[in-house]
Design a protein around this motif. Structure first.
Motif, PDB file in Angstrom:
ATOM      1  N   TYR A 172      98.362   3.456  35.850  1.00 46.77           N
ATOM      2  CA  TYR A 172      98.836   4.773  36.271  1.00 46.77           C
ATOM      3  C   TYR A 172      97.884   5.867  35.796  1.00 46.77           C
ATOM      4  CZ  TYR A 172     101.786   8.926  36.529  1.00 46.77           C
ATOM      5  OH  TYR A 172     102.263  10.199  36.795  1.00 46.77           O
ATOM      6  N   GLU A 173      97.387   5.782  34.559  1.00 54.20           N
ATOM      7  CA  GLU A 173      96.473   6.800  34.051  1.00 54.20           C
ATOM      8  C   GLU A 173      95.147   6.782  34.801  1.00 54.20           C
ATOM      9  OE1 GLU A 173      97.155   9.152  31.974  1.00 54.20           O
ATOM     10  OE2 GLU A 173      99.190   8.434  31.502  1.00 54.20           O
ATOM     11  N   ARG A 174      94.648   5.633  35.111  1.00 54.81           N
ATOM     12  CA  ARG A 174      93.388   5.557  35.850  1.00 54.81           C
ATOM     13  C   ARG A 174      93.536   6.109  37.282  1.00 54.81           C
ATOM     14  NH1 ARG A 174      93.227   0.578  33.116  1.00 54.81           N
ATOM     15  NH2 ARG A 174      94.049  -0.487  34.976  1.00 54.81           N
ATOM     16  N   MET A 175      94.669   5.803  37.949  1.00 57.27           N
ATOM     17  CA  MET A 175      94.885   6.303  39.314  1.00 57.27           C
ATOM     18  C   MET A 175      95.052   7.813  39.320  1.00 57.27           C
ATOM     19  SD  MET A 175      97.764   5.170  42.106  1.00 57.27           S
ATOM     20  CE  MET A 175      97.049   3.547  42.250  1.00 57.27           C
ATOM     21  N   ARG A 176      95.771   8.297  38.348  1.00 60.98           N
ATOM     22  CA  ARG A 176      95.959   9.761  38.325  1.00 60.98           C
ATOM     23  C   ARG A 176      94.655  10.467  38.023  1.00 60.98           C
ATOM     24  NH1 ARG A 176     100.084  12.504  34.117  1.00 60.98           N
ATOM     25  NH2 ARG A 176      98.370  11.864  32.729  1.00 60.98           N
ATOM     26  N   ALA A 177      93.786   9.858  37.239  1.00 63.11           N
ATOM     27  CA  ALA A 177      92.508  10.493  36.953  1.00 63.11           C
ATOM     28  C   ALA A 177      91.595  10.512  38.182  1.00 63.11           C
ATOM     29  CB  ALA A 177      91.817   9.772  35.795  1.00 63.11           C
TER      30      ALA A 177
ATOM     31  N   SER B 228      89.828  11.153  44.781  1.00 63.02           N
ATOM     32  CA  SER B 228      88.878  10.317  45.523  1.00 63.02           C
ATOM     33  C   SER B 228      89.536   9.108  46.169  1.00 63.02           C
ATOM     34  CB  SER B 228      87.773   9.854  44.584  1.00 63.02           C
ATOM     35  OG  SER B 228      88.316   9.098  43.520  1.00 63.02           O
ATOM     36  N   LEU B 229      90.873   9.041  46.139  1.00 64.89           N
ATOM     37  CA  LEU B 229      91.541   7.856  46.658  1.00 64.89           C
ATOM     38  C   LEU B 229      92.093   8.029  48.070  1.00 64.89           C
ATOM     39  CD1 LEU B 229      93.488   6.721  43.464  1.00 64.89           C
ATOM     40  CD2 LEU B 229      91.338   5.804  44.369  1.00 64.89           C
ATOM     41  N   GLY B 230      92.038   9.157  48.639  1.00 63.27           N
ATOM     42  CA  GLY B 230      92.489   9.334  50.029  1.00 63.27           C
ATOM     43  C   GLY B 230      93.862   9.988  50.092  1.00 63.27           C
ATOM     44  N   THR B 231      94.407  10.031  51.348  1.00 66.86           N
ATOM     45  CA  THR B 231      95.662  10.748  51.591  1.00 66.86           C
ATOM     46  C   THR B 231      96.871   9.996  51.044  1.00 66.86           C
ATOM     47  OG1 THR B 231      95.799   9.684  53.760  1.00 66.86           O
ATOM     48  CG2 THR B 231      94.758  11.857  53.658  1.00 66.86           C
ATOM     49  N   ASN B 232      96.843   8.680  50.987  1.00 67.46           N
ATOM     50  CA  ASN B 232      97.987   7.889  50.507  1.00 67.46           C
ATOM     51  C   ASN B 232      97.969   7.671  48.997  1.00 67.46           C
ATOM     52  OD1 ASN B 232      98.916   7.554  53.154  1.00 67.46           O
ATOM     53  ND2 ASN B 232      97.649   5.679  53.437  1.00 67.46           N
ATOM     54  N   ALA B 233      96.991   8.237  48.324  1.00 66.89           N
ATOM     55  CA  ALA B 233      96.861   8.020  46.886  1.00 66.89           C
ATOM     56  C   ALA B 233      98.046   8.605  46.123  1.00 66.89           C
ATOM     57  CB  ALA B 233      95.563   8.626  46.366  1.00 66.89           C
ATOM     58  N   GLN B 234      98.535   9.755  46.603  1.00 66.88           N
ATOM     59  CA  GLN B 234      99.659  10.384  45.895  1.00 66.88           C
ATOM     60  C   GLN B 234     100.921   9.533  45.993  1.00 66.88           C
ATOM     61  OE1 GLN B 234      99.205  13.166  44.104  1.00 66.88           O
ATOM     62  NE2 GLN B 234     101.335  13.076  43.339  1.00 66.88           N
ATOM     63  N   ALA B 235     101.167   8.989  47.187  1.00 70.46           N
ATOM     64  CA  ALA B 235     102.346   8.133  47.351  1.00 70.46           C
ATOM     65  C   ALA B 235     102.227   6.852  46.504  1.00 70.46           C
ATOM     66  CB  ALA B 235     102.512   7.777  48.823  1.00 70.46           C
ATOM     67  N   GLU B 236     101.021   6.305  46.473  1.00 70.38           N
ATOM     68  CA  GLU B 236     100.811   5.118  45.640  1.00 70.38           C
ATOM     69  C   GLU B 236     100.992   5.440  44.159  1.00 70.38           C
ATOM     70  OE1 GLU B 236     100.328   2.022  46.474  1.00 70.38           O
ATOM     71  OE2 GLU B 236     100.295   2.426  48.647  1.00 70.38           O
ATOM     72  N   LEU B 237     100.580   6.641  43.760  1.00 69.02           N
ATOM     73  CA  LEU B 237     100.729   7.042  42.372  1.00 69.02           C
ATOM     74  C   LEU B 237     102.204   7.176  42.003  1.00 69.02           C
ATOM     75  CD1 LEU B 237      99.294   7.874  39.763  1.00 69.02           C
ATOM     76  CD2 LEU B 237      99.331  10.249  40.615  1.00 69.02           C
TER      77      LEU B 237
END
Length: 378
Positions: A162-167, A171-180
């Motif tokens: 979770y910490e790595r994704m939020r950081a 750069s992860l795209g439009t679905n990154a927030q939902a995945e987070l």
């Protein structure tokens, strides 16, 4: 991941030391493990004590039963020869344990068994039951501990992800927030499970600790149990010994009906031989010195009631005459009087032994005097 697989894999990891997180430390259960280890060592002594007490109780009970059978058996009796064969001198068959309270002997063994069971063995068994209960709790506590550590690893991995994704959310795209958000929800869910498992572990650990603490404190009474066991065993034998209190001595017939037989013949032979020897002594004292020794043929002329010191001696039975005439010289000395009579030329047994065992030329003085007077007999 299933709970069983989670526990199994965590157990292998901790034993082998496989881990991806160098900072991870397994949950410690050291105080319970140390107490349980010493309690386990102590239980071995209790098992040995229980086994030995049961074996001793069984052995004493068996010995007392055997003793009762022995005391119940009859005593041997003296017999004489009757018209129809051997006849017992005692008509009544007397048991060895006459007047002994035989039931008290066996009852004392049973009483010892009962008291050892209730006062010593039963408390020991209760301690062992408590120990086995704690043993089962320790196994359950270990299972919960492994599950708790496995969930700790899972939560730590999710939190790192979770910490790595939020950081890197930009750069992860439009679905990154939902995945987070989805990862965050999963992390919170696993964290809640971990908290529940942690609470369960702490509750069981505290219960096991309190139980072990009480169990360890109870071991201090083992000394009193051993003292009580010795006292019970001692009282058992003391009680068994009271079965002999006030028991009178066994009375036997003091009359020996045997007037003849081999014993009487041998006694008469010894007495007759002694009397013949006394006759020889008197004959030597009254002789003129020409013949100090009676020849073998002269033995037949010894009167049966030859008087000695003014008293008639017992008559020698005719059937013993030949035996007494041919008996060993100086028989009276052989029958107890080891002193040489005053003025006698006869050797005693002790003097004869000194003469026979001495080297040539070193015989006692008496033998030298005899050599100077070869015409005189011993």
């Amino acid at each position: 991941m299933g709970v069983s697989w989670r526990r199994l894999s965590e157990g292998v990891r901790q034993k082998v030391g496989i881990t991806t997180d160098k900072t991870f430390k397994a949950t410690a259960n050291c105080r319970n493990e140390a107490m349980f280890k010493e309690a386990t060592d102590f239980s071995v002594h209790l098992k040995t004590m229980e086994r030995d007490l049961r074996a001793m109780s069984k052995q004493v009970e068996s010995q007392f039963l055997s003793l009762k059978n022995i005391l119940s058996s009859p005593l041997p009796r003296a017999y004489d020869v009757g018209a129809d064969g051997p006849v017992p001198l005692e008509a009544e068959v007397k048991p060895i344990g006459m007047h002994v309270n035989l039931d008290l002997i066996t009852d004392s063994g049973q009483e010892m068994k009962r008291r050892l069971e209730t006062e010593v063995i039963q408390p020991v068994k209760e301690w062992m039951v408590a120990y086995r209960t704690i043993q089962d709790r320790m196994k359950h506590l270990e299972i919960v501990r492994l599950e708790f550590d496995s969930r700790r690893r899972t939560v730590a991995d999710l939190q790192g992800s979770y910490e790595r994704m939020r950081a890197n959310i930009g750069s992860l795209g439009t679905n990154a927030q939902a995945e987070l958000q989805k990862l965050e929800a999963k992390t919170n869910h696993k964290h809640e499970k971990m908290q529940r498992t942690c609470a369960q572990y702490e509750d069981i650990e505290r219960t096991v600790y309190n139980s072990l603490f009480t169990l360890v404190r109870d071991t201090s009474v083992l000394r009193e149990y051993t003292s009580g066991a010795i006292a019970i065993i001692q009282e058992c034998f003391t009680l068994a010994h009271t079965a002999y209190d006030g028991v009178p001595a066994i009375e036997f017939s003091t009359t020996n009906p045997t007037a003849g037989g081999f014993g009487a013949i041998a006694s008469a032979a010894i007495g007759a031989s002694a009397e013949i020897d006394m006759y020889r002594y008197d004959a030597q004292q009254n002789s003129d010195g020409d013949a100090d020794v009676l020849e073998q043929g002269q033995y037949d002329q010894v009167p049966y009631g030859y008087p000695i010191n003014g008293h008639a001696t017992p008559a020698c039975p005719p059937q013993l005459r030949q035996y007494s005439m041919q008996g060993p010289r100086d028989t009276a000395c052989e029958q107890g009087d080891q002193r040489q009579r005053p003025g006698s030329k006869y050797r005693t047994n002790q003097q004869q032994g000194q003469h026979d065992n001495a080297p040539p030329g070193q015989q006692p003085r008496m033998d030298q005097e005899q050599q100077a007077r070869p015409d005189e007999g011993y």
